[in-house]
Each structure stands twice: as structure tokens, then as C-alpha cells.
Write an enzyme that holds these catalytic residues in place. Structure first.
Site, PDB file in Angstrom:
ATOM      1  N   LYS A  40      52.641   4.620  32.657  1.00  0.00           N
ATOM      2  CA  LYS A  40      51.683   4.117  31.675  1.00  0.00           C
ATOM      3  C   LYS A  40      51.692   2.590  31.691  1.00  0.00           C
ATOM      4  O   LYS A  40      52.745   1.966  31.583  1.00  0.00           O
ATOM      5  CB  LYS A  40      52.052   4.622  30.277  1.00  0.00           C
ATOM      6  CG  LYS A  40      51.038   4.226  29.229  1.00  0.00           C
ATOM      7  CD  LYS A  40      51.346   4.879  27.895  1.00  0.00           C
ATOM      8  CE  LYS A  40      52.374   4.135  27.093  1.00  0.00           C
ATOM      9  NZ  LYS A  40      51.973   2.789  26.645  1.00  0.00           N
ATOM     10  N   ASP A  72      36.303  -0.551  19.253  1.00  0.00           N
ATOM     11  CA  ASP A  72      35.269  -1.564  19.028  1.00  0.00           C
ATOM     12  C   ASP A  72      33.957  -0.817  18.822  1.00  0.00           C
ATOM     13  O   ASP A  72      33.964   0.412  18.685  1.00  0.00           O
ATOM     14  CB  ASP A  72      35.220  -2.521  20.245  1.00  0.00           C
ATOM     15  CG  ASP A  72      34.729  -3.913  19.886  1.00  0.00           C
ATOM     16  OD1 ASP A  72      33.730  -4.027  19.152  1.00  0.00           O
ATOM     17  OD2 ASP A  72      35.337  -4.896  20.344  1.00  0.00           O
ATOM     18  N   THR A 131      52.127   6.702  16.247  1.00  0.00           N
ATOM     19  CA  THR A 131      53.417   7.319  15.912  1.00  0.00           C
ATOM     20  C   THR A 131      54.348   6.362  15.160  1.00  0.00           C
ATOM     21  O   THR A 131      55.391   6.765  14.663  1.00  0.00           O
ATOM     22  CB  THR A 131      54.117   7.796  17.209  1.00  0.00           C
ATOM     23  OG1 THR A 131      53.961   6.781  18.214  1.00  0.00           O
ATOM     24  CG2 THR A 131      53.532   9.076  17.714  1.00  0.00           C
TER      25      THR A 131
HETATM   26  O1  C5P Z   1      59.434   2.723  23.919  1.00  0.00           O
HETATM   27  P1  C5P Z   1      58.682   3.908  23.383  1.00  0.00           P
HETATM   28  O2  C5P Z   1      59.147   5.224  23.980  1.00  0.00           O
HETATM   29  O3  C5P Z   1      58.616   3.939  21.874  1.00  0.00           O
HETATM   30  O4  C5P Z   1      57.197   3.685  23.927  1.00  0.00           O
HETATM   31  C1  C5P Z   1      56.109   4.452  23.509  1.00  0.00           C
HETATM   32  C2  C5P Z   1      54.885   3.982  24.219  1.00  0.00           C
HETATM   33  O5  C5P Z   1      53.773   4.768  23.819  1.00  0.00           O
HETATM   34  C3  C5P Z   1      54.509   2.527  23.940  1.00  0.00           C
HETATM   35  O6  C5P Z   1      54.029   1.991  25.161  1.00  0.00           O
HETATM   36  C4  C5P Z   1      53.400   2.605  22.928  1.00  0.00           C
HETATM   37  O7  C5P Z   1      52.461   1.569  23.080  1.00  0.00           O
HETATM   38  C5  C5P Z   1      52.753   3.946  23.263  1.00  0.00           C
HETATM   39  N1  C5P Z   1      52.095   4.633  22.157  1.00  0.00           N
HETATM   40  C6  C5P Z   1      52.740   4.967  20.988  1.00  0.00           C
HETATM   41  N2  C5P Z   1      52.065   5.602  19.974  1.00  0.00           N
HETATM   42  C7  C5P Z   1      50.799   5.938  20.119  1.00  0.00           C
HETATM   43  C8  C5P Z   1      50.132   5.642  21.308  1.00  0.00           C
HETATM   44  C9  C5P Z   1      50.834   4.987  22.319  1.00  0.00           C
HETATM   45  O8  C5P Z   1      53.936   4.709  20.850  1.00  0.00           O
HETATM   46  N3  C5P Z   1      50.158   6.606  19.169  1.00  0.00           N
END
Ligand code: C5P
Length: 243
Positions: A40, A72, A131
Site C-alpha cells: 500500500k 472532494d 479506524t
Molecule cells: O501502521 P498501521 O498498521 O496502523 O497502518 C495502517 C494503514 O492503513 C495506514 O497506512 C493508514 O493510513 C491506513 N488506513 C487506516 N484506516 C483507514 C484507512 C486506511 O489506518 N480507515
């Protein structure tokens, strides 16, 4: 290796390359690519390296989930998503809170571009509620429904507008699966192996919990990329997914 719903279990893990340089990102890709297929690229890496990083990851034989969470007006988001389609990513995402028209216009524009240019259409995911937010945070921005209700409402809206799936927390996966059916893609960040610190994530679960709840893909960043041995950390998460 198990295969469920057409996806190999090893392909269910997406590594969040939340780093600020091509060197750091590609070191992780090279280390993990034997085990992991999807990476990602989020706001930090894309802002540091631009679209070139996507080519590098694809040259390494891996797929890219471009996580720029567009939000947007419909015209702007749909055109940005068309540009992303030309980059050849596996998945892209937009915010469901942008509304039905924004999602619908994006789905149509991306499908049309992919058809015209004979490209693979990227999967379009709508982010429901981040989240990192809990009920208290949601209240502060004026959303007083309980989180599950709000997430379900946004998942239904995204599906009706033609999105391929949603990004949601592992805590809502089972509900979304029941409501939106087996073909609707559910991607869950907020995944924490036993013993890993939550960081800023508030609605999280273990890899096993997320997968048994019905997630198609889980996104893991810090617990793997900041581990002393990222390959070993990824192996442990994959083992949980397999089990
Ligand atoms: O380090 P961690 O496991 O918390 O990373 C979660 C990744 O998922 C981050 O890159 C964050 O931007 C992304 N993300 C998230 N919650 C969302 C959508 C994407 O944590 N709802």
C-alpha cells in the site's frame, strides 16, 4: 496455502509502506516480496516520491493499493481517479463520506477510462469511518449514530453507487459481509498482532480476528515495517491468516 474466494491466503496481507523515501520503501518491498504480493502506497510515500514509486513496486513484481483517500467534489475526485487508473494500480480508494454522486461518477469515469485504454480497472474502495476514530471523536464532528450503524450506512451507499468494496475496521467486517454479500470486497486496516501496540488505531483486532470476521484483505503497517525483522513479523501474521 489456502485459497478462499479466489484469493490465496498469502495475498490477503497488504503491507502499508508508510515511509518517506523510495529507498526505504524498496528495501521493504525487496525483503518481503517473496511472501507478500500487495503493497500500500499512502499519503506519506506518495507525497515524497510521486507516481514513480508505483512503477518501482510493479517492476518488483508486486501490486499496488494506492491509498490517497480522495474526498472532494465529484468532478475533481473522478478525474483524479482516472489519472490513478492510468498508473496501473490494483486498488484505489475514496471517502464514502464524499457521497453517492462522488462515488458513482468516479466508478463510471474509471470504468470508462479502463475500457478505452484497455487497462485493468482498479478496484474502487470507499473508506467508511477511519479506524483511528471512536464514538467520542465521531461525536465531536457531529456524527451521533453509533459507529456500526454509520459504517453500515456508508457501506450500503458505496455498494449502491457501484464501489467494489469498502475499507472498514475489523470490528464491523462481519456486519458488512452479512449486509453487502460475499462479492463485496472488505479491506481492514487497524490490525494488530497479539502484543503489538495500537498506536493511533482505536478500532482494531488481530489478523485472525479480522479474517474470521470476513475481511478479504488486511492492511498492516507499523507492526511489520517497524519490527526489527519485518520478514519474520510478516511471516507470523501470514501464519495467523493461514490458521
Ligand atoms: O501502521 P498501521 O498498521 O496502523 O497502518 C495502517 C494503514 O492503513 C495506514 O497506512 C493508514 O493510513 C491506513 N488506513 C487506516 N484506516 C483507514 C484507512 C486506511 O489506518 N480507515
Amino acid at each position: 496455502m489456502h485459497r478462499k474466494g479466489g484469493i490465496d491466503s498469502a495475498d490477503r496481507l497488504i503491507i502499508a509502506l508508510d515511509v518517506d523515501s523510495e529507498d526505504k520503501a524498496m528495501r521493504l518491498v525487496e525483503k518481503l516480496k517473496g511472501r507478500v504480493k500487495f503493497f500500500k502506497v499512502g499519503l506519506e510515500l506518495f507525497s515524497s516520491c510521486g507516481p514513480a514509486i508505483i512503477d518501482r513496486i510493479k517492476e518488483a513484481g508486486c501490486g499496488v493499493f494506492l491509498d490517497l483517500k480522495f474526498h472532494d467534489i465529484p468532478n475533481t475526485v473522478s478525474k483524479a481517479a482516472v489519472s490513478v487508473t492510468r498508473l496501473g494500480v490494483f486498488m484505489l480508494n475514496i471517502h464514502a463520506l464524499g457521497g453517492y454522486e462522488m462515488i458513482r461518477k468516479t466508478v463510471i469515469a474509471v470504468s470508462e477510462e479502463a475500457r478505452k485504454k484497455k487497462l485493468n480497472k482498479p478496484k474502487i474502495l470507499a473508506v467508511t469511518i477511519l479506524t483511528s476514530m471512536d464514538g467520542f471523536e465521531l461525536n465531536k464532528i457531529g456524527i451521533s449514530d453509533n459507529i456500526e450503524k454509520e459504517v453500515l450506512k456508508l457501506a450500503r451507499l458505496s455498494k449502491a453507487a457501484g464501489a467494489d468494496g469498502v475499507v472498514a475496521s475489523p470490528q464491523e467486517t462481519a456486519l458488512i459481509r452479512k449486509e453487502c454479500g460475499k462479492d463485496f470486497i472488505i479491506v481492514t486496516p487497524g490490525v494488530r498482532p497479539e502484543g503489538a501496540g495500537p498506536g493511533d488505531q482505536k478500532r482494531f483486532a488481530t489478523p485472525r480476528g479480522a479474517i474470521t470476521g470476513g475481511a478479504d484483505f488486511i492492511v498492516v503497517g507499523r507492526p511489520i515495517i517497524e519490527a526489527p525483522d519485518p520478514l519474520e513479523a510478516a511471516r507470523k501474521v501470514l501464519e495467523e491468516i493461514e490458521s
